[in-house]
Enzyme design. Sequence first.
Site, PDB file in Angstrom:
ATOM      1  N   ASN A 160      -4.741   5.554  -2.628  1.00  0.00           N
ATOM      2  CA  ASN A 160      -4.594   4.677  -1.473  1.00  0.00           C
ATOM      3  C   ASN A 160      -4.836   5.458  -0.182  1.00  0.00           C
ATOM      4  O   ASN A 160      -4.445   6.625  -0.057  1.00  0.00           O
ATOM      5  CB  ASN A 160      -3.242   3.958  -1.457  1.00  0.00           C
ATOM      6  CG  ASN A 160      -2.042   4.861  -1.614  1.00  0.00           C
ATOM      7  OD1 ASN A 160      -2.107   5.899  -2.264  1.00  0.00           O
ATOM      8  ND2 ASN A 160      -0.925   4.459  -1.032  1.00  0.00           N
TER       9      ASN A 160
ATOM     10  N   GLU B 181      -4.187   4.808   3.746  1.00  0.00           N
ATOM     11  CA  GLU B 181      -3.550   3.928   4.732  1.00  0.00           C
ATOM     12  C   GLU B 181      -4.154   4.117   6.111  1.00  0.00           C
ATOM     13  O   GLU B 181      -4.938   5.044   6.350  1.00  0.00           O
ATOM     14  CB  GLU B 181      -2.037   4.202   4.744  1.00  0.00           C
ATOM     15  CG  GLU B 181      -1.412   3.884   3.395  1.00  0.00           C
ATOM     16  CD  GLU B 181       0.097   3.974   3.383  1.00  0.00           C
ATOM     17  OE1 GLU B 181       0.700   4.537   4.320  1.00  0.00           O
ATOM     18  OE2 GLU B 181       0.679   3.452   2.399  1.00  0.00           O
TER      19      GLU B 181
ATOM     20  N   CYS C 218      -6.189   0.063  -1.081  1.00  0.00           N
ATOM     21  CA  CYS C 218      -5.444   0.483  -2.272  1.00  0.00           C
ATOM     22  C   CYS C 218      -6.261   1.434  -3.146  1.00  0.00           C
ATOM     23  O   CYS C 218      -7.492   1.453  -3.101  1.00  0.00           O
ATOM     24  CB  CYS C 218      -5.090  -0.736  -3.114  1.00  0.00           C
ATOM     25  SG  CYS C 218      -3.927  -1.861  -2.366  1.00  0.00           S
TER      26      CYS C 218
ATOM     27  N   GLU D 207      -6.816   1.271  -6.370  1.00  0.00           N
ATOM     28  CA  GLU D 207      -7.700   0.611  -7.338  1.00  0.00           C
ATOM     29  C   GLU D 207      -9.038   0.258  -6.711  1.00  0.00           C
ATOM     30  O   GLU D 207     -10.096   0.441  -7.324  1.00  0.00           O
ATOM     31  CB  GLU D 207      -7.051  -0.680  -7.871  1.00  0.00           C
ATOM     32  CG  GLU D 207      -5.762  -0.470  -8.643  1.00  0.00           C
ATOM     33  CD  GLU D 207      -4.517  -0.513  -7.755  1.00  0.00           C
ATOM     34  OE1 GLU D 207      -4.572  -0.040  -6.600  1.00  0.00           O
ATOM     35  OE2 GLU D 207      -3.497  -1.018  -8.232  1.00  0.00           O
TER      36      GLU D 207
ATOM     37  N   CYS E   9      -1.982  -4.957  -7.039  1.00  0.00           N
ATOM     38  CA  CYS E   9      -1.770  -6.089  -6.125  1.00  0.00           C
ATOM     39  C   CYS E   9      -2.825  -7.173  -6.368  1.00  0.00           C
ATOM     40  O   CYS E   9      -3.833  -6.959  -7.050  1.00  0.00           O
ATOM     41  CB  CYS E   9      -1.784  -5.622  -4.673  1.00  0.00           C
ATOM     42  SG  CYS E   9      -3.430  -5.341  -3.998  1.00  0.00           S
TER      43      CYS E   9
ATOM     44  N   CYS F 181      -6.459  -6.335  -5.422  1.00  0.00           N
ATOM     45  CA  CYS F 181      -7.092  -5.404  -6.370  1.00  0.00           C
ATOM     46  C   CYS F 181      -7.429  -6.103  -7.681  1.00  0.00           C
ATOM     47  O   CYS F 181      -8.444  -5.796  -8.307  1.00  0.00           O
ATOM     48  CB  CYS F 181      -6.193  -4.196  -6.608  1.00  0.00           C
ATOM     49  SG  CYS F 181      -6.131  -3.118  -5.161  1.00  0.00           S
TER      50      CYS F 181
END
Length: 134
Positions: free
Chosen positions: A44, A46, A55, A57, A94, A97
């Site tokens: 990830n 940010e 993210c 993934e 999530c 993703c």
Amino acid sequence: MTNSTSSLEQLAEQVAKNAYSPYSTFSVGAAIRTAAGNVYSGCNVENVSSGLTVCAERNAVGAAIAAEGKSMKVEEVFVTNFNAEGATVHCSPCGACRQVLAEFSSPDTKVTYRGAENDIETNMGQLLPDGFTF
Ligand code: THU
């Protein structure tokens, strides 16, 4: 766990250490094995503007597409995490993703992620039933 799943696990663990997550202090690592037999990873990343966070993934999918091009198919996914205390917690991919993974996979594509006690082995069909398409 098969040998290929455990090597994806090791790659996901390794890449989680590179996460850029100063805001959440939650690090995620994802590893993908493609139909071509290659493996790719992502963590990830940010951003101070929260909505720009990407993210693990989706970064792994981006790496796979960049390397293999539009024919890339995801065969298997492993996702791991650790928090500020270094503890691994339950964390499933999530919704965003799931939709992105679904673009490049099939309902039986295997997905493993960390549960509270044990790893959870599932597939894309379970994670995203009736995902968006047109
Ligand atoms: N995160 C992921 O990398 N993958 C997921 O599937 C869920 C959430 C990241 C995004 C953010 O950097 C941190 O976890 C906390 O939400």
